[in-house]
Design a protein around this motif. Structure first.
Motif, PDB file in Angstrom:
ATOM      1  N   THR A  24       1.816   1.947  -3.786  1.00  0.00           N
ATOM      2  CA  THR A  24       0.827   2.242  -4.811  1.00  0.00           C
ATOM      3  C   THR A  24      -0.389   2.933  -4.217  1.00  0.00           C
ATOM      4  OG1 THR A  24      -0.599   1.271  -6.512  1.00  0.00           O
ATOM      5  CG2 THR A  24      -0.247  -0.035  -4.536  1.00  0.00           C
ATOM      6  N   GLY A  25      -1.019   3.747  -5.048  1.00  0.00           N
ATOM      7  CA  GLY A  25      -2.267   4.391  -4.639  1.00  0.00           C
ATOM      8  C   GLY A  25      -3.452   3.837  -5.407  1.00  0.00           C
ATOM      9  N   GLU A  26      -3.218   2.759  -6.167  1.00  0.00           N
ATOM     10  CA  GLU A  26      -4.297   2.178  -6.958  1.00  0.00           C
ATOM     11  C   GLU A  26      -5.354   1.574  -6.034  1.00  0.00           C
ATOM     12  OE1 GLU A  26      -4.907  -1.348 -10.290  1.00  0.00           O
ATOM     13  OE2 GLU A  26      -2.894  -0.518  -9.917  1.00  0.00           O
ATOM     14  N   LEU A  27      -6.591   2.056  -6.176  1.00  0.00           N
ATOM     15  CA  LEU A  27      -7.660   1.709  -5.236  1.00  0.00           C
ATOM     16  C   LEU A  27      -7.912   0.209  -5.192  1.00  0.00           C
ATOM     17  CD1 LEU A  27      -9.850   2.608  -3.268  1.00  0.00           C
ATOM     18  CD2 LEU A  27     -11.380   2.927  -5.227  1.00  0.00           C
ATOM     19  N   GLN A  75      -6.042  -5.035   1.734  1.00  0.00           N
ATOM     20  CA  GLN A  75      -6.829  -4.956   2.963  1.00  0.00           C
ATOM     21  C   GLN A  75      -7.655  -6.217   3.161  1.00  0.00           C
ATOM     22  OE1 GLN A  75      -8.882  -1.274   2.151  1.00  0.00           O
ATOM     23  NE2 GLN A  75      -7.364  -0.028   3.232  1.00  0.00           N
ATOM     24  N   VAL A 127      -5.144  -1.549  -3.326  1.00  0.00           N
ATOM     25  CA  VAL A 127      -5.220  -1.245  -1.894  1.00  0.00           C
ATOM     26  C   VAL A 127      -6.315  -2.077  -1.240  1.00  0.00           C
ATOM     27  CG1 VAL A 127      -5.825   0.538  -0.213  1.00  0.00           C
ATOM     28  CG2 VAL A 127      -4.228   1.064  -2.066  1.00  0.00           C
ATOM     29  N   GLN A 128      -7.480  -2.141  -1.875  1.00  0.00           N
ATOM     30  CA  GLN A 128      -8.596  -2.911  -1.319  1.00  0.00           C
ATOM     31  C   GLN A 128      -8.266  -4.401  -1.242  1.00  0.00           C
ATOM     32  OE1 GLN A 128     -11.783  -1.756  -3.970  1.00  0.00           O
ATOM     33  NE2 GLN A 128     -12.390  -0.030  -2.683  1.00  0.00           N
ATOM     34  N   ARG A 154       0.827  -1.217   0.000  1.00  0.00           N
ATOM     35  CA  ARG A 154       0.000   0.000   0.000  1.00  0.00           C
ATOM     36  C   ARG A 154       0.859   1.264   0.000  1.00  0.00           C
ATOM     37  NH1 ARG A 154      -3.236  -3.083   3.465  1.00  0.00           N
ATOM     38  NH2 ARG A 154      -2.495  -2.040   5.339  1.00  0.00           N
ATOM     39  N   GLU A 155       2.030   1.177   0.592  1.00  0.00           N
ATOM     40  CA  GLU A 155       2.924   2.334   0.583  1.00  0.00           C
ATOM     41  C   GLU A 155       3.509   2.594  -0.803  1.00  0.00           C
ATOM     42  OE1 GLU A 155       5.769   1.332   3.534  1.00  0.00           O
ATOM     43  OE2 GLU A 155       4.517   1.931   5.243  1.00  0.00           O
TER      44      GLU A 155
END
Length: 287
Positions: A119-122, A129, A125-126, A116-117
């Motif tokens: 990339t900002g690709e949603l 998580q 990230v999901q 997650r650190e």
């Protein structure tokens, strides 16, 4: 005089033309160099951007691969605990294998944080998580199973140790009373108890229940003092209660195994898809 003046103008015009041509030529060269420099700079920046993307994708792919390896190590520790917790003893198996499982699952969660650190690709990230949530569920449910195995115990510990101690109390009293019928009933109960502990099948539970009824019936007919009968009846009920607790705990273990296995089977394809997608992205970027 007129001829000289015309000759002077001609010389001036030729000089001016050469100057203009030289100036134009220099301007063309300068523009060409400028365009070339801008092109090279743009290419350099493009290469830097691609290299950065490849570095990020490559790092994410590496982290996802490490997560897969850590998950495999956690699953091996899980299976080793189930295989060896009787051979090594509960405390040793928990210290060795449960700790190893927790360490590897902590690595998986840390790798997801690092992804997650990067990339900002949603969607990515999901997905990380979701992996963390399922890993946490798997860990909590398996450690719950570990605690239940501690409740069951082994030979001298937990419910199994209590069953053994209670049976020995009954046997010592019946042996002192020299009642062979009651001793046969007790030995049959011990066999059903051990069969269930070893195999965990329902027919051994039913056989144990019938054995208790038979022991109580023969105890009522036995020629013993009321005090001894009362003591034996109380110990029999305690023995039955311990066996029922053992059965309930073993049944819960079987049920909860299904829940932590479902969590483990959910996280593995998520990790594999993460690795596959990032690898495909890196290939596409490189192309």
């Amino acid at each position: 005089m007129v001829i000289g003046r015309h000759f002077g103008f001609a010389r001036f015009d030729r000089s001016s033309l050469r100057a203009e041509l030289a100036t134009g030529f220099i301007a063309v060269i300068a523009l060409t160099l400028l365009v070339g420099f801008v092109s090279l700079l743009a290419q350099y920046r493009s290469i830097q951007a691609v290299d950065k993307l490849l570095a990020i994708d490559g790092r994410i792919a590496e982290l996802s691969l490490r997560s897969n390896v850590a998950m495999l190590k956690a699953r091996r520790a899980e299976k080793d605990f189930l295989l060896f917790q009787r051979e090594f003893g509960f405390d040793e198996a928990r210290s060795r294998y449960a700790t190893l499982l927790r360490t590897n699952l902590a690595d998986v969660r840390q790798y997801m944080v690092e992804v997650r650190e990067l990339t900002g690709e949603l969607e990515l990230v999901q997905r990380t998580q979701a992996i963390e949530r399922v890993v946490t569920q798997y860990e909590a449910r398996f450690l719950g199973i570990v605690d239940r195995y501690g409740d069951l115990g082994y030979v001298t510990t937990g419910l199994e140790g209590q069953l053994r101690a209670k049976a020995h109390e009954l046997e010592s009293i019946v042996s002192a009373a020299r009642n062979d019928r009651l001793m046969v009933d007790l030995l049959a109960l011990r066999r059903y108890e051990k069969d269930f502990i070893a195999r965990g099948v329902d027919k051994d539970i039913n056989a144990f229940a019938r054995g208790i009824d038979r022991l109580k019936a023969n105890l009522a007919l036995a020629v013993l003092s009321p005090q001894i009968k009362s003591t034996l009846l109380g110990l029999t009920d305690e023995y039955l209660g311990l066996f029922e607790r053992y059965v309930r705990t073993a049944t819960l273990i079987d049920f909860e195994k299904a829940t932590y296995l479902a969590a483990a089977h959910a996280v593995e394809p998520l990790l594999e898809k993460l690795y596959f997608d990032v690898n495909q992205s890196a290939i596409a970027t490189r192309n």
